[in-house]
Design a protein around this motif. Sequence first.
Motif, short mmCIF file in Angstrom:
data_model
loop_
_atom_site.label_atom_id
_atom_site.label_comp_id
_atom_site.label_asym_id
_atom_site.label_seq_id
_atom_site.Cartn_x
_atom_site.Cartn_y
_atom_site.Cartn_z
N VAL A 34 0.89 -1.05 0.07
CA VAL A 34 -0.06 0.02 0.02
C VAL A 34 1.04 1.13 -0.07
N TYR A 92 -7.42 -0.55 2.12
CA TYR A 92 -6.44 -1.94 2.33
C TYR A 92 -7.81 -2.97 2.50
N LEU A 146 0.57 -6.66 7.58
CA LEU A 146 0.84 -5.24 7.02
C LEU A 146 1.50 -4.35 8.10
#
Length: 214
Positions: A34, A92, A146
């Motif tokens: 991201v 996300y 993440l």
Amino acid sequence: MAQTLYTDDGSSNKFDRIVADLAESGLSICDDFVSPLLVSSIAQEARELWEAGEFRHARVGRGASLQLRPDVRNDRIHWLDPENPTAVELPYFLDLETLRQYINRHFYLGLFEYEGHFALYPPGASYDTHYDRFIGAMERVVTCILYLNHDWQAEDGGALEIYPGHEPSELPLPMQILPKGGRLVTFISEQFPHAVLPAGRDRLSLTGWFRIRP
């Protein structure tokens, strides 16, 4: 001796890359999954929740055996609601939904939902070696982590250490993966025991799992 692995996403499709890595070794490390702006925004949301007292001491086990074991893990967590993401979380979660579809298309795993939480490790906190799939519970199939840490350096510590599992692997195990912001680590949950090593500063991640039906 543990090795540190870095993987560049380059210009290829990040979802294809992750699926190819999972097919080859069961583990994928995708940098810049991201954008830096989204990493910063999600991290800010997590810190606001932390300051509001919305994090709790993590526990180990499941069901009736769930217990507080600071000698095993001493991070703090805040569970998220993927069905009702905030505006900050939504991009996300949309990427995760695309990844779920890619994995199902290639491996026919029947992944049908995602569960996840923020995890904050204060300085010195750690999590001993463990598997993400509980004994007697097969729902968690694919782990996705993440990292949300700005400008993380090797001297900060806090690596995710991956160990050999029951099956032989061509990966250089044990392996240390630094929790650099924007990096997504994806792996088959039952394949790799792993640990979180202590860090010298707060270590923040969004950790979750794709699940199958019980």
